[in-house]
Design a protein around this motif. Structure first.
Motif, PDB file in Angstrom:
ATOM      1  N   ALA A   7       9.714 -13.017   7.200  1.00  0.00           N
ATOM      2  CA  ALA A   7       8.661 -12.467   6.344  1.00  0.00           C
ATOM      3  C   ALA A   7       8.470 -10.974   6.612  1.00  0.00           C
ATOM      4  O   ALA A   7       8.360 -10.171   5.671  1.00  0.00           O
ATOM      5  CB  ALA A   7       7.348 -13.216   6.581  1.00  0.00           C
ATOM      6  N   PHE A   8       8.464 -10.589   7.876  1.00  0.00           N
ATOM      7  CA  PHE A   8       8.291  -9.180   8.241  1.00  0.00           C
ATOM      8  C   PHE A   8       9.485  -8.354   7.766  1.00  0.00           C
ATOM      9  O   PHE A   8       9.312  -7.293   7.149  1.00  0.00           O
ATOM     10  CB  PHE A   8       8.119  -9.047   9.761  1.00  0.00           C
ATOM     11  CG  PHE A   8       7.870  -7.649  10.233  1.00  0.00           C
ATOM     12  CD1 PHE A   8       6.572  -7.157  10.323  1.00  0.00           C
ATOM     13  CD2 PHE A   8       8.918  -6.809  10.579  1.00  0.00           C
ATOM     14  CE1 PHE A   8       6.336  -5.854  10.750  1.00  0.00           C
ATOM     15  CE2 PHE A   8       8.698  -5.509  10.996  1.00  0.00           C
ATOM     16  CZ  PHE A   8       7.394  -5.030  11.088  1.00  0.00           C
ATOM     17  N   SER A   9      10.693  -8.816   8.040  1.00  0.00           N
ATOM     18  CA  SER A   9      11.907  -8.070   7.679  1.00  0.00           C
ATOM     19  C   SER A   9      12.030  -7.893   6.170  1.00  0.00           C
ATOM     20  O   SER A   9      12.353  -6.795   5.691  1.00  0.00           O
ATOM     21  CB  SER A   9      13.152  -8.794   8.212  1.00  0.00           C
ATOM     22  OG  SER A   9      13.133  -8.863   9.613  1.00  0.00           O
ATOM     23  N   ASN A  10      11.786  -8.960   5.418  1.00  0.00           N
ATOM     24  CA  ASN A  10      11.927  -8.876   3.960  1.00  0.00           C
ATOM     25  C   ASN A  10      10.835  -8.019   3.330  1.00  0.00           C
ATOM     26  O   ASN A  10      11.077  -7.308   2.357  1.00  0.00           O
ATOM     27  CB  ASN A  10      11.927 -10.279   3.356  1.00  0.00           C
ATOM     28  CG  ASN A  10      13.136 -11.088   3.794  1.00  0.00           C
ATOM     29  OD1 ASN A  10      14.183 -10.535   4.092  1.00  0.00           O
ATOM     30  ND2 ASN A  10      12.993 -12.401   3.843  1.00  0.00           N
ATOM     31  N   ALA A  11       9.636  -8.083   3.893  1.00  0.00           N
ATOM     32  CA  ALA A  11       8.544  -7.238   3.396  1.00  0.00           C
ATOM     33  C   ALA A  11       8.867  -5.764   3.616  1.00  0.00           C
ATOM     34  O   ALA A  11       8.684  -4.927   2.714  1.00  0.00           O
ATOM     35  CB  ALA A  11       7.238  -7.599   4.098  1.00  0.00           C
ATOM     36  N   LEU A  12       9.365  -5.436   4.798  1.00  0.00           N
ATOM     37  CA  LEU A  12       9.707  -4.047   5.106  1.00  0.00           C
ATOM     38  C   LEU A  12      10.849  -3.563   4.219  1.00  0.00           C
ATOM     39  O   LEU A  12      10.833  -2.436   3.708  1.00  0.00           O
ATOM     40  CB  LEU A  12      10.094  -3.927   6.577  1.00  0.00           C
ATOM     41  CG  LEU A  12      10.542  -2.546   7.070  1.00  0.00           C
ATOM     42  CD1 LEU A  12       9.473  -1.493   6.776  1.00  0.00           C
ATOM     43  CD2 LEU A  12      10.863  -2.579   8.556  1.00  0.00           C
ATOM     44  N   SER A  13      11.831  -4.419   4.009  1.00  0.00           N
ATOM     45  CA  SER A  13      12.980  -4.054   3.168  1.00  0.00           C
ATOM     46  C   SER A  13      12.556  -3.704   1.748  1.00  0.00           C
ATOM     47  O   SER A  13      12.956  -2.671   1.189  1.00  0.00           O
ATOM     48  CB  SER A  13      13.992  -5.214   3.143  1.00  0.00           C
ATOM     49  OG  SER A  13      15.030  -4.957   2.219  1.00  0.00           O
TER      50      SER A  13
ATOM     51  N   PHE B  30       2.552  -2.525   3.727  1.00  0.00           N
ATOM     52  CA  PHE B  30       3.535  -1.447   3.911  1.00  0.00           C
ATOM     53  C   PHE B  30       3.484  -0.445   2.758  1.00  0.00           C
ATOM     54  O   PHE B  30       3.515   0.768   2.965  1.00  0.00           O
ATOM     55  CB  PHE B  30       4.948  -2.031   4.008  1.00  0.00           C
ATOM     56  CG  PHE B  30       5.363  -2.439   5.399  1.00  0.00           C
ATOM     57  CD1 PHE B  30       5.395  -1.506   6.433  1.00  0.00           C
ATOM     58  CD2 PHE B  30       5.738  -3.741   5.669  1.00  0.00           C
ATOM     59  CE1 PHE B  30       5.784  -1.885   7.723  1.00  0.00           C
ATOM     60  CE2 PHE B  30       6.127  -4.128   6.948  1.00  0.00           C
ATOM     61  CZ  PHE B  30       6.151  -3.198   7.969  1.00  0.00           C
ATOM     62  N   ILE B  31       3.420  -0.953   1.526  1.00  0.00           N
ATOM     63  CA  ILE B  31       3.449  -0.076   0.351  1.00  0.00           C
ATOM     64  C   ILE B  31       2.175   0.757   0.267  1.00  0.00           C
ATOM     65  O   ILE B  31       2.214   1.977   0.057  1.00  0.00           O
ATOM     66  CB  ILE B  31       3.655  -0.908  -0.930  1.00  0.00           C
ATOM     67  CG1 ILE B  31       5.056  -1.545  -0.922  1.00  0.00           C
ATOM     68  CG2 ILE B  31       3.497  -0.026  -2.176  1.00  0.00           C
ATOM     69  CD1 ILE B  31       5.252  -2.636  -1.964  1.00  0.00           C
ATOM     70  N   LYS B  32       1.025   0.128   0.435  1.00  0.00           N
ATOM     71  CA  LYS B  32      -0.244   0.854   0.340  1.00  0.00           C
ATOM     72  C   LYS B  32      -0.339   1.950   1.402  1.00  0.00           C
ATOM     73  O   LYS B  32      -0.710   3.100   1.109  1.00  0.00           O
ATOM     74  CB  LYS B  32      -1.423  -0.122   0.490  1.00  0.00           C
ATOM     75  CG  LYS B  32      -1.656  -1.010  -0.710  1.00  0.00           C
ATOM     76  CD  LYS B  32      -2.769  -2.017  -0.460  1.00  0.00           C
ATOM     77  CE  LYS B  32      -4.116  -1.359  -0.325  1.00  0.00           C
ATOM     78  NZ  LYS B  32      -5.203  -2.360  -0.169  1.00  0.00           N
TER      79      LYS B  32
ATOM     80  N   GLY C 155       6.751 -19.107   4.415  1.00  0.00           N
ATOM     81  CA  GLY C 155       6.401 -17.746   4.789  1.00  0.00           C
ATOM     82  C   GLY C 155       6.344 -16.763   3.642  1.00  0.00           C
ATOM     83  O   GLY C 155       6.256 -15.551   3.861  1.00  0.00           O
ATOM     84  N   THR C 156       6.372 -17.262   2.423  1.00  0.00           N
ATOM     85  CA  THR C 156       6.388 -16.356   1.277  1.00  0.00           C
ATOM     86  C   THR C 156       5.066 -15.599   1.121  1.00  0.00           C
ATOM     87  O   THR C 156       5.059 -14.428   0.748  1.00  0.00           O
ATOM     88  CB  THR C 156       6.689 -17.138  -0.018  1.00  0.00           C
ATOM     89  OG1 THR C 156       5.754 -18.222  -0.129  1.00  0.00           O
ATOM     90  CG2 THR C 156       8.074 -17.716   0.015  1.00  0.00           C
ATOM     91  N   THR C 157       3.938 -16.259   1.402  1.00  0.00           N
ATOM     92  CA  THR C 157       2.638 -15.589   1.296  1.00  0.00           C
ATOM     93  C   THR C 157       2.553 -14.433   2.291  1.00  0.00           C
ATOM     94  O   THR C 157       2.087 -13.343   1.951  1.00  0.00           O
ATOM     95  CB  THR C 157       1.501 -16.596   1.550  1.00  0.00           C
ATOM     96  OG1 THR C 157       1.581 -17.633   0.564  1.00  0.00           O
ATOM     97  CG2 THR C 157       0.147 -15.928   1.466  1.00  0.00           C
ATOM     98  N   THR C 158       3.042 -14.664   3.503  1.00  0.00           N
ATOM     99  CA  THR C 158       3.040 -13.594   4.509  1.00  0.00           C
ATOM    100  C   THR C 158       3.948 -12.450   4.096  1.00  0.00           C
ATOM    101  O   THR C 158       3.627 -11.275   4.319  1.00  0.00           O
ATOM    102  CB  THR C 158       3.468 -14.155   5.881  1.00  0.00           C
ATOM    103  OG1 THR C 158       2.591 -15.225   6.247  1.00  0.00           O
ATOM    104  CG2 THR C 158       3.425 -13.084   6.952  1.00  0.00           C
ATOM    105  N   SER C 159       5.092 -12.759   3.473  1.00  0.00           N
ATOM    106  CA  SER C 159       6.003 -11.708   2.996  1.00  0.00           C
ATOM    107  C   SER C 159       5.301 -10.783   2.016  1.00  0.00           C
ATOM    108  O   SER C 159       5.390  -9.560   2.118  1.00  0.00           O
ATOM    109  CB  SER C 159       7.225 -12.335   2.304  1.00  0.00           C
ATOM    110  OG  SER C 159       7.977 -13.107   3.182  1.00  0.00           O
ATOM    111  N   VAL C 160       4.593 -11.369   1.058  1.00  0.00           N
ATOM    112  CA  VAL C 160       3.888 -10.573   0.052  1.00  0.00           C
ATOM    113  C   VAL C 160       2.740  -9.786   0.686  1.00  0.00           C
ATOM    114  O   VAL C 160       2.528  -8.610   0.375  1.00  0.00           O
ATOM    115  CB  VAL C 160       3.372 -11.478  -1.088  1.00  0.00           C
ATOM    116  CG1 VAL C 160       2.498 -10.696  -2.061  1.00  0.00           C
ATOM    117  CG2 VAL C 160       4.540 -12.122  -1.828  1.00  0.00           C
TER     118      VAL C 160
END
Length: 538
Positions: A506-512, A100-102, A89-94
């Protein structure tokens, strides 16, 4: 002399967004079986290999510019955290962190307070995670498992079948090792190993690049020894005695299983390990019975604190031998070189179980027996060339991790459908809803890019049905684009699924990670100040 350089977000916002885009593009381009491969140079600069593994690509990306590198490191952390938790799930995290950032920066530019923004993101993020949970299914049979393995291995039938075979042989909590093979074909071999319910004492003792894992023999094939002690190793002098004895005997690697490692002794071991003086792995034993069983299993003895001073009594003969040791953050596996000693210990405990007079005692003995007879499966991965073999090994790792995750927590519909539907029913401020609309559809959008599809057409197809979704209709059935069949279909029926835990992490870590970047006003980096003499040079 190093000084600090202060970068205000106002001045470097564009550079941050550039870093997000440059870091993300090689990684998100690998999404789906139609995604691209990436050719990477090895860390030593001596070779090349190809992969579609997101976390492997992420580890190879760095920037000379300190601001860009800081952003890259945070994105890399999202990928590493996801792979550490669920192995995939690393690709989805990125991809999600990028979205989120953009979108978050757009709200900051519109006047949103950064702290208020991240509070709102967290509130709505919890709603999304709840919706994802509600859309999950439990694994029913081997067909479900194979579907998960197929998606994670880019629809490779052989990898999927071997993955299921390996997991069923080893068990959900069993250990699966992945090794390269001189043959073209992949082989699956099963053997018994000794499991310690503790991992390496510190992640700094890892010796496999890019992984929180240690393995002996190491990649050089050097011999190693195991020392089993019931002592709490405290003083650096004790560590030095152990190292000197092994080094004098020509042993360059050592595994120490002891009651505990305290005081300054761990630092002595770690310094020698990091400097390359000796490969070292420290493992803390959970109890005395583990130490006794391990020593008997290996055909050696526990070095007891009662025997006195280490400096006078310890010899190289007190060190045991093993075929292989592997340790991660949670557990340690030891494969015996001498099967006879292992068999003798197993027989002795089985005899004790027969003679046990109370249920508690019998249960404790059965746990000890299970510890020594844990199923261990080794996948010897073959390939026509070394780069092909390495790329297949990455896909085996992803397939095994994803399948185990699905067995533990269940699965969701893949193809970007679950994240798209997780937006339905969200409640909050209009600007935040719009942001999450972009984030939750980012998987679908990237799928369209990687598969050369028209995004709006894909969105319209997915949106057929009865439920309203941002003014459009969304299907109650799971209509989506099946990449392997190159057609639209019900993805759940076709087995296009992914583990619930992978999407959730992936969602939680991306948001964090996005929250960290969006809520900070400055980046302070170190810069090398030029000396007066250097400034005078033409």
């Amino acid at each position: 002399m190093q000084n600090s350089e202060i970068h205000s977000y106002k001045d470097i916002k564009n550079k941050i967004l550039e870093a997000v885009e440059e870091f993300s593009q090689p990684i998100i381009g690998t999404l789906t079986p139609s995604g691209q491969n990436v050719i990477l140079q090895t860390k030593d600069g001596l070779g090349w290999f190809t992969t579609k593994d997101g976390v492997t690509i992420a580890k190879h990306i760095s920037f000379e510019d300190p601001v860009k590198n800081a952003v890259g490191e945070f994105l890399k952390h999202a990928a590493l955290k996801t792979v550490y938790e669920v192995g995939d799930g690393t690709t989805t995290s990125v991809l999600l962190a990028r979205a989120f950032i953009k979108e978050g920066f757009k709200l900051l530019d519109a006047g949103w307070n950064s702290q208020r923004l991240i509070r709102e993101l967290d509130i709505m993020g919890k709603q999304v995670l709840s919706n994802i949970e509600k859309m999950s299914y439990k694994i029913k049979d081997d067909k479900d498992l194979k579907n998960v393995a197929l998606i994670s291995s880019n629809n490779d039938e052989e990898i999927a079948e071997n993955t299921i075979k390996a997991i069923k042989s080893a068990g959900l909590e069993g250990t699966i090792l992945i090794e390269d093979s001189p043959k073209n074909e992949t082989e699956v071999q099963t053997e018994e190993g000794f499991i310690i319910d503790n991992g390496m004492f510190s992640p700094h003792f890892s010796n496999i690049k890019g992984k929180f894992m240690a393995q002996y023999p190491n990649d050089k094939g050097e011999d190693f020894r195991i020392l089993v002690m019931d002592k709490r190793i405290y003083y650096p002098e004790e560590a030095i005695v152990i190292l000197k004895i092994t080094f004098k005997a020509g042993i360059k690697n050592i595994v120490i299983v002891a009651s505990d490692f305290i005081g300054t002794a761990p630092n002595t071991f770690l310094t020698n390990h990091l400097r390359g003086n000796m490969g070292i792995l420290l493992v803390k034993a959970p109890d005395e019975e583990t130490l006794e069983d391990l020593a008997s299993y290996l055909g050696t003895q526990v070095i007891s604190e009662k025997k006195g001073d280490l400096s006078t009594n310890l010899t190289i003969e007190d060190f045991g031998e093993a075929k292989k040791v592997m340790s991660d953050a949670k557990k340690t596996l030891i494969l015996n070189k001498n099967k006879k000693t292992a068999e003798d210990r197993v027989l002795a405990i089985r005899e004790e179980i027969k003679n046990a007079k109370d249920e508690k005692g019998k249960e404790r003995l059965e746990k000890r027996l299970a510890r020594m007879t844990s199923g261990t499966v080794t996948l010897y991965v073959g390939g026509r060339t070394a780069p092909e073999m390495r790329e297949k090994m990455f896909r085996y790792e992803d397939a095994i991790s994803a399948t185990k995750a699905a067995m533990r927590s269940g699965y969701c519909v893949g193809g970007g459908i679950t994240l798209a539907k997780s937006y339905i029913g969200l409640q909050g401020k209009a600007e935040i809803l719009q942001l999450f609309n972009k984030v939750c559809l980012s998987q679908l959008e990237q799928l369209a890019i990687n598969c050369d599809l028209h995004y709006q057409t894909l969105l319209e197809k997915v949106s057929e049905g009865e439920k309203t979704f941002m003014g459009m209709k969304i299907a109650e059935y799971n209509l989506g684009y099946n990449v392997s069949k190159n057609q639209y279909s019900d993805l759940l029926q076709d087995g296009v699924i992914e583990p619930l835990e992978v999407i959730r992490q992936a969602f939680s870590n991306a948001l964090s990670v996005a929250n960290i970047i969006l809520s900070s006003k400055f980046i302070i980096s170190l810069c090398q100040k030029e000396s007066t003499d250097e400034k005078k040079k033409p």
